[in-house]
Design a protein around this motif. Structure first.
Motif, mmCIF file in Angstrom:
data_model
loop_
_atom_site.group_PDB
_atom_site.id
_atom_site.type_symbol
_atom_site.label_atom_id
_atom_site.label_comp_id
_atom_site.label_asym_id
_atom_site.label_seq_id
_atom_site.Cartn_x
_atom_site.Cartn_y
_atom_site.Cartn_z
ATOM 1 N N GLN A 368 0.529 -1.273 0.290
ATOM 2 C CA GLN A 368 0.441 -0.076 0.427
ATOM 3 C C GLN A 368 1.529 0.981 -0.210
ATOM 4 O O GLN A 368 2.082 1.298 0.013
ATOM 5 N N PHE A 370 1.210 5.163 0.337
ATOM 6 C CA PHE A 370 0.162 6.256 2.156
ATOM 7 C C PHE A 370 1.133 7.931 1.453
ATOM 8 O O PHE A 370 2.432 7.388 1.321
ATOM 9 N N MET A 386 -6.636 7.105 7.056
ATOM 10 C CA MET A 386 -5.776 7.706 5.640
ATOM 11 C C MET A 386 -6.387 6.537 4.348
ATOM 12 O O MET A 386 -6.655 4.908 4.730
ATOM 13 N N PRO A 388 -5.296 4.495 0.751
ATOM 14 C CA PRO A 388 -4.247 4.413 0.444
ATOM 15 C C PRO A 388 -4.335 4.924 -1.347
ATOM 16 O O PRO A 388 -5.467 5.365 -1.829
#
Length: 438
Positions: A368, A370, A386, A388
């Motif tokens: 992932q 971010f 959050m 991704p």
């Protein structure tokens, strides 16, 4: 005589009474369901007539896993879904330290307003009366990481805090009252001892845990009461933790975290101190705090990391039989997080995860990407979830990923989460910065 001199004399008299044992020493009601006994120089929690040592965790879930790992206590920070929490805890023979949230003492607009503090008082009174007979309740924790300043400017804070403490003692004499302070702060301990009426002090201590025993010894001339640790664990994303050149905190792998839990407990937990009543590891669940993996012992679906096995070893005194994936480190373009990795916008990048062991049991790997989470409210690490920018999953045959760097300049992190054939996971991440060529 000036008011300042009068206050100083009153403080001296109060201190003398405290040190002589006239203030702060309570008669123990041994008929209570839960009380703190003091005999032969040792403090002990007595619950339902039996000694009880807290082997706990902070969180709101995973009761069965906590019990199976050898834990016996869950600590909460508020009363969200309290009925469900207490009922689930009772079902799995888990005691609960119930958190009653309070604004910090610096919120003078709150404490100087009688209507607001009265509303809080009545709300807590109703809650305590509702749950005081629930068999899962162990004690009440009034506030979390409160400051206890000396200045008389904070008189309304102490008046409100003590009114709540007295109310809980009156409405529920069967359960003790504690509060937590951040780290070992002698000033706060002085003021709690002099100006409050709680049954024990609790600490939230992480990186300074190795100093605790010395700090306790240094203040023993003034305070020798019982205490707990209601948060302890790995270093967090705060001052003292390693950072990149652009200020992104560097997170350890799940393997390294498990090692730190084990080392800190065995080397620095004051287990032989007769004043020590137990500790709660942080965090028994999944939470976002700068990253979604920093403190999370479980993932969002309830899968366990190696930290759970470590706590089972600690609480049960024998090694866990579960073999977890063990990540050695991650490389991004053949560099580690401490190399301050810079990438060009949309440029090619290659990430790789290296393992200590467990290659033959890897079921899948999830990658992932971010953006770095810089958000802070009142200088507190962000807990907002959050989204991704990209997610890629594959089987465990290839622990490498080639991907284009983001187009927009700025700080990012790439995460890798590895799952074995039993559903256990290991995690790591690497911060990097996308910078446009001059």
């Amino acid at each position: 005589m000036s008011i300042r001199i009068v206050l100083l004399l009153l403080s001296v008299i109060t201190l003398s009474l405290v040190l002589s044992g006239c203030i702060g020493e309570k008669d123990v009601d041994r008929s209570a369901k839960v009380y703190i006994d003091h005999a032969d120089g040792r403090y002990t929690i007595v619950r339902n007539g039996k000694p009880f040592s807290v082997r706990g965790a902070g969180g709101y879930s995973h009761f069965r896993e906590l019990r199976e790992a050898g834990g016996n206590t869950l600590r909460t920070w508020d009363t969200t879904n309290l009925t469900q929490v207490l009922d689930s805890a009772q079902k799995h023979e888990i005691a609960v330290i119930v958190g009653l949230p309070l604004p910090n003492s610096g919120d003078l607009a709150f404490y100087n307003d009688p209507q607001i503090t009265e509303a809080r008082y009545l709300a807590f009174q109703s809650l305590v009366k509702r749950f005081r007979h629930h068999p899962a309740v162990l004690m009440w924790c009034l506030g979390n990481e409160l400051d206890f300043p000396y200045k008389w400017t904070y008189g309304d804070f102490y008046e409100s805090f003590n009114a709540l403490t007295d109310m809980i003692h009156r409405e529920d004499p069967n359960h003790p009252v504690t509060t937590t302070i951040l780290n070992f702060n002698p000033k706060y301990i002085f003021n709690i001892r002099l100006r409050c009426n709680i049954d024990l002090i609790s600490f939230n201590i992480f990186s300074t845990l190795p100093l605790l025993r010395k700090n306790l010894d240094n203040l023993a001339w003034f305070w020798k009461g019982p205490y707990m640790l209601l948060e302890w664990g790995i270093n967090g994303p705060w001052q003292g933790t390693e950072q990149t050149a652009w200020g992104a905190y560097i997170e350890d792998t799940s393997k390294k975290k498990a090692d730190i839990y084990r080392q800190r407990y065995r080397q620095h937990m004051p287990l032989k101190d007769p004043r020590f009543l137990g500790a709660c590891v942080f965090f028994w669940g999944n939470k976002q705090e700068t990253t979604q993996t920093w403190f999370s012992i479980f993932d969002e679906k309830g899968n366990a990391s190696e930290a759970m096995g470590t706590m089972q070893t600690i609480w049960k005194g024998k090694s866990s039989q579960v073999i977890y994936p063990e990540i050695k480190y991650m490389l991004l373009n053949s560099q580690g997080a401490r190399d301050n990795i810079l990438l060009n916008p949309s440029g090619p990048a290659s990430a790789e995860v290296l393992l200590f062991k467990g290659h033959d049991r890897i079921r899948s790997i999830k990658w992932q990407l971010f953006r770095e989470d810089w958000y802070r409210e009142n200088r507190v690490n962000s807990t907002r979830k959050m989204t991704p920018l990209a997610t890629t999953e594959s089987n465990g045959e290839n622990l490498r990923l080639t991907f284009p760097a983001p187009k927009q300049e700025g700080p990012y992190r790439i995460f890798a989460t590895i799952y074995d054939d039993q559903g256990n996971f290991a995690s790591c991440n690497t911060p990097f910065y996308v910078v446009s060529p001059p």
